[in-house]
Design an enzyme around this catalytic site. Structure first.
Site, mmCIF file in Angstrom:
data_model
loop_
_atom_site.group_PDB
_atom_site.id
_atom_site.type_symbol
_atom_site.label_atom_id
_atom_site.label_comp_id
_atom_site.label_asym_id
_atom_site.label_seq_id
_atom_site.Cartn_x
_atom_site.Cartn_y
_atom_site.Cartn_z
ATOM 1 N N TYR A 32 0.830 -1.202 0.000
ATOM 2 C CA TYR A 32 0.000 0.000 0.000
ATOM 3 C C TYR A 32 0.864 1.253 0.000
ATOM 4 C CZ TYR A 32 0.963 1.126 4.917
ATOM 5 O OH TYR A 32 1.578 1.485 6.094
ATOM 6 N N ARG A 51 7.833 3.613 -5.273
ATOM 7 C CA ARG A 51 7.960 2.711 -4.124
ATOM 8 C C ARG A 51 6.862 1.651 -4.144
ATOM 9 N NH1 ARG A 51 7.944 5.221 1.870
ATOM 10 N NH2 ARG A 51 5.742 5.492 1.344
ATOM 11 N N ARG A 99 -8.277 -20.469 -0.223
ATOM 12 C CA ARG A 99 -7.205 -20.226 0.746
ATOM 13 C C ARG A 99 -6.109 -21.293 0.689
ATOM 14 N NH1 ARG A 99 -5.250 -20.592 6.005
ATOM 15 N NH2 ARG A 99 -4.796 -18.565 6.965
ATOM 16 N N HIS A 101 -1.483 -21.170 1.354
ATOM 17 C CA HIS A 101 -0.389 -20.258 1.675
ATOM 18 C C HIS A 101 0.447 -19.883 0.453
ATOM 19 C CE1 HIS A 101 -1.483 -21.279 5.789
ATOM 20 N NE2 HIS A 101 -0.714 -20.291 6.199
ATOM 21 N N LYS A 145 6.490 -1.997 1.916
ATOM 22 C CA LYS A 145 5.316 -1.354 2.532
ATOM 23 C C LYS A 145 4.122 -2.309 2.424
ATOM 24 C CE LYS A 145 3.305 3.263 3.030
ATOM 25 N NZ LYS A 145 3.773 3.459 4.410
ATOM 26 N N GLU A 177 13.135 2.972 13.596
ATOM 27 C CA GLU A 177 12.218 4.006 13.122
ATOM 28 C C GLU A 177 11.016 4.057 14.050
ATOM 29 O OE1 GLU A 177 10.744 3.036 9.209
ATOM 30 O OE2 GLU A 177 10.536 0.912 9.700
ATOM 31 N N LEU A 201 11.508 1.435 6.562
ATOM 32 C CA LEU A 201 10.896 1.836 5.301
ATOM 33 C C LEU A 201 11.531 3.156 4.885
ATOM 34 C CD1 LEU A 201 8.613 1.243 3.199
ATOM 35 C CD2 LEU A 201 7.255 2.905 4.484
#
Length: 282
Positions: A32, A51, A99, A101, A145, A177, A201
């Site tokens: 995101y 990014r 579903r 993995h 991210k 951070e 990040l």
């Protein structure tokens, strides 16, 4: 009622449907961005999308839209919602599949974006904020991210319960951070910030601020500092899309510097304002 971007279409918010089998919902399998808008103008859009594409590539997710097309769609989204000052939230997931993995053989990514009116937190810029120090329990690919945000969420909650704006994270005593920001510290005309590696990040606002620092003659050293060194710093700053350049004036049981935003912080804030492509902020 507002509009959202759903894949390559602008639709009413209520028309956006996310399947319960979406891998973003079940695994956090996606990435995101949060992008600032000032008076209808999108700020550092190119850098955020760069990014966005890099993060997606790092998790082997192919974004099915050209960057120039996505840029135009996001600008259209801002205009359609008549957004003044606020931000865009943009995310993409690997898509919907039964579903399992490992990656499904066939899966169509799902992209959504929406906007939120969000004024600049001017009181925080002027007065500074409080922070708390917490252990960094996140995974070791903080350079991506990702939608997997449980670690930062837990840190933010603990900070909130302590009456703090942000959590400053550390690994074995080395500051990395913030829970949702980059952390920087200033001492004797030198700005210290953790190197842009997998432990943090690489923030877009971080990079804008580092450019500002260099333009002002403030020496920048991209090197990690410890919690003990943090206590000796005369100015501490956090940066993010929504926090911009926010001074930290108190950390747990001690006061940073004079307890007021420092001289270099003020200069950085002023220089940052010159980067905003809207005259009213200059």
């Amino acid at each position: 009622m507002g509009y959202s971007l759903w894949n390559d279409r602008l639709v009413l918010d209520e028309k956006v449907i996310i399947d319960s089998q979406d891998r973003g919902y079940q695994f956090g399998d996606g990435v995101y961005e949060v992008i600032k808008v000032y008076d209808g103008e999108v700020f550092t859009l190119n850098e955020h999308l760069d990014r966005f594409y890099v993060s997606a590539e790092k998790i082997k997710l192919a974004i099915p839209y050209r960057k120039d097309m996505l840029m135009q769609l996001l600008r259209d989204l801002v205009q359609k919602n008549k957004l003044a000052t606020g931000h865009i939230y943009l995310q993409i997931t690997r898509g919907t599949s039964p579903r399992q993995h490992h990656f499904p053989e066939k899966c169509t990514p799902v992209l959504i974006a929406n906007v939120k009116e969000n004024p600049r937190p001017l009181a925080n810029f002027e007065n500074g904020v409080k922070a708390t120090v917490l252990e960094d329990i996140r995974w070791l690919r903080c350079d991506i991210k990702t939608l997997n945000l449980l670690g930062p969420v837990l840190a933010k909650q603990e900070a909130y319960e302590k009456g703090c704006y942000e959590a400053i994270l550390h690994r074995d005593g080395v500051v990395t951070e913030g829970a949702s920001s980059n952390v920087h510290a200033i001492l004797d005309g030198v700005l210290y910030t953790h190197p842009a590696n997998n432990m943090i990040l690489n923030g877009i606002t971080r990079n804008v601020m580092l450019t500002c620092a260099k333009e002002m003659g403030l020496l920048v050293k991209e090197q990690a500092f410890t919690l003990e060194q943090l206590k000796t710093m005369t100015e501490v700053i956090i940066t993010s899309t929504t926090s911009e350049i926010t001074p930290v004036i108190e950390i747990d049981d001690y006061v940073v510097g004079t307890g007021k935003p420092g001289e270099w912080t003020r200069k950085l804030q002023k220089q940052f304002n010159t980067k905003i492509p809207v005259a009213i902020y200059k």
